[in-house]
Design an enzyme around this catalytic site. Structure first.
Site, short mmCIF file in Angstrom:
data_model
loop_
_atom_site.label_atom_id
_atom_site.label_comp_id
_atom_site.label_asym_id
_atom_site.label_seq_id
_atom_site.Cartn_x
_atom_site.Cartn_y
_atom_site.Cartn_z
N ASP A 13 0.80 -1.22 0.00
CA ASP A 13 0.00 0.00 0.00
C ASP A 13 0.83 1.27 0.00
O ASP A 13 0.41 2.31 0.53
CB ASP A 13 -0.97 0.01 1.19
CG ASP A 13 -1.86 -1.20 1.22
OD1 ASP A 13 -2.23 -1.68 0.13
OD2 ASP A 13 -2.17 -1.69 2.32
N LYS A 16 1.81 2.14 -5.07
CA LYS A 16 2.33 1.57 -6.31
C LYS A 16 1.41 1.86 -7.50
O LYS A 16 1.87 2.21 -8.58
CB LYS A 16 2.50 0.04 -6.17
CG LYS A 16 3.48 -0.36 -5.09
CD LYS A 16 3.55 -1.87 -4.93
CE LYS A 16 2.30 -2.48 -4.36
NZ LYS A 16 1.98 -2.10 -2.98
N GLY A 40 -4.65 -4.26 -3.68
CA GLY A 40 -5.62 -3.20 -3.98
C GLY A 40 -4.83 -1.97 -4.39
O GLY A 40 -4.14 -1.40 -3.56
N HIS A 41 -4.86 -1.63 -5.67
CA HIS A 41 -4.06 -0.52 -6.16
C HIS A 41 -4.98 0.62 -6.57
O HIS A 41 -5.79 0.47 -7.48
CB HIS A 41 -3.19 -0.96 -7.34
CG HIS A 41 -2.16 -1.98 -6.96
ND1 HIS A 41 -1.24 -2.50 -7.83
CD2 HIS A 41 -1.88 -2.55 -5.77
CE1 HIS A 41 -0.45 -3.35 -7.19
NE2 HIS A 41 -0.83 -3.41 -5.94
N GLN A 223 1.79 -6.12 -3.21
CA GLN A 223 2.27 -6.29 -1.83
C GLN A 223 3.56 -5.47 -1.61
O GLN A 223 3.78 -4.51 -2.33
CB GLN A 223 2.49 -7.76 -1.47
CG GLN A 223 1.22 -8.59 -1.39
CD GLN A 223 0.67 -9.05 -2.72
OE1 GLN A 223 1.37 -9.62 -3.53
NE2 GLN A 223 -0.61 -8.80 -2.95
P1 GDP Z 1 -0.81 0.36 -3.50
O1 GDP Z 1 -1.41 -0.92 -3.03
O2 GDP Z 1 0.66 0.43 -3.26
O3 GDP Z 1 -1.15 0.68 -4.93
O4 GDP Z 1 -1.46 1.50 -2.60
P2 GDP Z 1 -3.03 1.65 -2.19
O5 GDP Z 1 -3.77 2.16 -3.34
O6 GDP Z 1 -3.52 0.43 -1.51
O7 GDP Z 1 -2.91 2.73 -1.03
C1 GDP Z 1 -2.33 3.98 -1.27
C2 GDP Z 1 -3.36 5.05 -0.90
O8 GDP Z 1 -2.72 6.31 -0.83
C3 GDP Z 1 -4.46 5.23 -1.94
O9 GDP Z 1 -5.63 5.63 -1.29
C4 GDP Z 1 -3.92 6.34 -2.83
O10 GDP Z 1 -4.95 7.06 -3.49
C5 GDP Z 1 -3.23 7.20 -1.81
N1 GDP Z 1 -2.05 7.95 -2.27
C6 GDP Z 1 -1.09 7.57 -3.14
N2 GDP Z 1 -0.10 8.49 -3.18
C7 GDP Z 1 -0.46 9.47 -2.31
C8 GDP Z 1 0.17 10.68 -1.88
O11 GDP Z 1 1.26 11.06 -2.30
N3 GDP Z 1 -0.50 11.41 -0.94
C9 GDP Z 1 -1.70 11.03 -0.43
N4 GDP Z 1 -2.29 11.81 0.48
N5 GDP Z 1 -2.30 9.88 -0.80
C10 GDP Z 1 -1.69 9.13 -1.72
P1 IMO Z 2 -0.99 -4.16 -2.23
O1 IMO Z 2 -0.56 -4.69 -3.58
C1 IMO Z 2 -1.00 -4.67 2.06
C2 IMO Z 2 -1.04 -8.77 3.60
C3 IMO Z 2 -2.29 -9.19 4.34
C4 IMO Z 2 -1.69 -10.14 5.36
C5 IMO Z 2 -0.60 -10.84 4.56
C6 IMO Z 2 -1.01 -12.19 4.00
O2 IMO Z 2 -2.28 -3.44 -2.26
O3 IMO Z 2 0.12 -3.41 -1.60
P2 IMO Z 2 -2.59 -12.85 1.97
O4 IMO Z 2 -4.05 -12.58 1.73
O5 IMO Z 2 -1.68 -12.30 0.93
O6 IMO Z 2 -2.30 -14.30 2.26
O7 IMO Z 2 -2.27 -12.08 3.36
O8 IMO Z 2 -0.28 -9.97 3.48
N1 IMO Z 2 -1.27 -8.24 2.23
C7 IMO Z 2 -1.20 -6.93 1.92
N2 IMO Z 2 -1.03 -5.86 2.71
N3 IMO Z 2 -1.14 -4.52 0.73
C8 IMO Z 2 -1.29 -5.60 -0.06
O9 IMO Z 2 -1.29 -5.51 -1.41
C9 IMO Z 2 -1.37 -6.88 0.52
N4 IMO Z 2 -1.54 -8.13 0.05
C10 IMO Z 2 -1.46 -8.95 1.10
O10 IMO Z 2 -2.92 -8.09 4.94
O11 IMO Z 2 -1.04 -9.41 6.38
MG MG Z 3 -2.93 -1.57 -1.77
#
Ligand code: GDP
Ligand code: IMO
Ligand code: MG
Length: 428
Positions: A13, A16, A40-41, A223
């Site tokens: 998270d 990415k 979840g991206h 991840q």
């Molecule tokens: P990912 O799994 O690495 O793609 O990240 P996620 O989408 O799960 O979580 C990142 C969260 O931060 C999302 O809600 C994005 O919209 C938000 N986000 C990404 N870059 C920034 C930033 O520079 N500032 C803020 N405030 N939010 C950001």
């Molecule tokens: P993105 O791509 C954050 C974590 C789960 C748990 C562990 C194992 O959005 O960054 P799993 O379901 O993979 O067997 O769970 O890994 N986990 C993540 N945490 N971002 C993710 O993906 C994750 N994918 C798995 O919360 O701790």
């Molecule tokens: Mg994510």
């Protein structure tokens, strides 16, 4: 030839999806190489706000070929849902392909993920319960169902029948649950084959052709490095490799072809799920970050644990991935903080470790050693260049570069695609 691998440097998270979406404007091919719909991206661009779980975040560039690679496990229903949502928002998904080697999540994987977690009780890993662990287990146990098996009804039946017999023994004898019905699964998965078959193919020639033609290829990690099965905080990890090395295995592009490895890091750190996290802030500051940055899981909605930037873990991540460039996200969340802390060592007993421990027992005992830096009052979210950032923010970035021994090439100051500052030109 330009192959960039983009990976999460922390526990996932990091942002990415946002960075991939930004870079993908110029990409010819975007390959998601690990995990499944545990990811979840989030992408926010001129087409709207999207939460992608399986589809590569390059899908918004209609010229880019997007590939769900051999390194992934695919829940067909989740993919169909995601595709219809994208189509409903006017996003062209016609250039999305699925490797015939990708593994398929079956109903028993999801059931067993939940049952195994419940059985662990207090020791639960906090998985996303999407069936990821059981599906990768079957892959290595050589009893997985692959995307290619959906293309032929007889093959699917032949592959599934003995596996389901085994899974039903586990469900009925160990977990005291009713067995799953072969005919129902076959009917459902034959239908998935019909709905997705035109996208399933040997993606090898497409990928190698693109490499040979010198196309710009982005490998999209899911991840984060600290969730890697080998190098992460075992057993609190995921079941595939989110590392740059995983990008090679998960795509079939050998490491010599990689030009850059981009590591995405938040300016602080978060974790969702169980397992030690030395810099976790179980206090008002942690709550404040969670609320301000909406740190709730994109896939499960669970509150994310928040903490100060951990440079011990960060440096380790740079090493295990050979990160060439850092993308530092969420700098804006620190606007208004009078001071910031960075963890530079772990105190264990009377020793201070500067290298990330391999043992979870040691990590659990690790007390963070902090250095403190001045924060800044100004808002960063409108900044377009590095020089427009407050001096204290520039110093913070500089300190992270020193501690991680790596350049920060991107800084992001908000969730929108445009809120991205390229500090060093890395694209031609
Ligand atoms: P990912 O799994 O690495 O793609 O990240 P996620 O989408 O799960 O979580 C990142 C969260 O931060 C999302 O809600 C994005 O919209 C938000 N986000 C990404 N870059 C920034 C930033 O520079 N500032 C803020 N405030 N939010 C950001
Ligand atoms: P993105 O791509 C954050 C974590 C789960 C748990 C562990 C194992 O959005 O960054 P799993 O379901 O993979 O067997 O769970 O890994 N986990 C993540 N945490 N971002 C993710 O993906 C994750 N994918 C798995 O919360 O701790
Ligand atoms: Mg994510």
């Amino acid at each position: 030839m330009t192959v960039f691998a983009l990976i999460g440097g922390q526990w996932g998270d990091e942002g990415k999806g946002k960075v991939i979406d930004y870079l993908a404007e110029k990409a010819d091919m975007v390959i998601r190489f690990s995990g499944g719909d545990n990811a979840g991206h989030t992408v926010i661009n001129n087409k709207g706000t999207f939460k992608l779980h399986l589809v590569p975040s390059g899908i918004f560039n209609s010229r880019a070929t997007c590939i769900i690679s051999n390194g992934m496990v695919v829940n067909p229903q989740a993919l169909l849902n995601e595709l219809s949502e994208l189509n409903a928002n006017g996003v062209d998904t016609s250039r999305l392909f699925i490797s015939d080697r990708a593994h398929i999540i079956m109903p028993y994987h999801i059931l067993l993920d939940g049952l195994e977690e419940e059985r662990r009780g207090q020791g639960a890993l906090g998985t996303t319960r999407k069936g990821i662990g059981p599906a990768f287990t079957d892959k290595t146990a050589r009893i997985g169902i692959r995307a290619e098996d959906l293309l032929d009804k007889d093959t699917l039946l032949r592959r599934l029948k003995p596996v389901l017999e085994l899974k039903n023994l586990i469900l009925t004898k160990i977990y005291n649950r009713p067995p799953l019905v072969l005919e129902e699964i076959i009917t459902q998965y034959n239908l998935y084959g019909e709905q997705l078959g035109h996208r399933i193919r040997n993606t090898g020639p497409m990928i190698h052709g693109a490499v040979e033609e010198g196309k710009f290829i982005l490998l999209e990690g899911a991840q984060g490095s600290l969730l890697d099965t080998d190098f992460g905080t075992y057993p609190y990890v995921t079941s595939s490799s989110p590392l740059a090395g995983g990008g090679s295995l998960g795509s079939g592009i050998g490491p010599m072809k990689f030009n850059r490895v981009l590591g995405v890091f938040k300016s602080y750190i978060t974790r969702v799920g169980s397992g030690a996290m030395p810099t976790e802030l179980i206090n008002e500051t942690g709550e404040f970050i969670r609320e301000k940055a909406h740190e709730f899981g994109t896939t499960t909605g669970r509150p994310r644990r928040c903490g100060w930037f951990d440079a011990v873990a960060g440096r380790y991540s740079v090493q295990i991935n050979s990160i060439s460039d850092i993308a530092l996200t969420h700098l804006d969340i620190y606007d208004g903080f009078s001071s910031l802390k960075i963890c530079t060592g772990y105190k264990v007993g009377n020793k201070v470790l500067d290298y990330f421990p391999s043992s979870i027992a040691v990590l659990e005992k690790s007390q963070p050693v902090y250095e403190e830096m001045d924060g800044w009052e100004e808002l960063t979210s409108e900044a377009k260049t590095f020089n427009e950032l407050p001096l204290a923010a520039q110093r913070y970035i500089g300190r992270i570069e020193e501690l991680l021994h790596c350049h920060v090439s991107f800084v992001t100051v908000g969730p929108h695609r445009d809120q991205t500052i390229m500090v060093r030109p890395i694209l031609a």
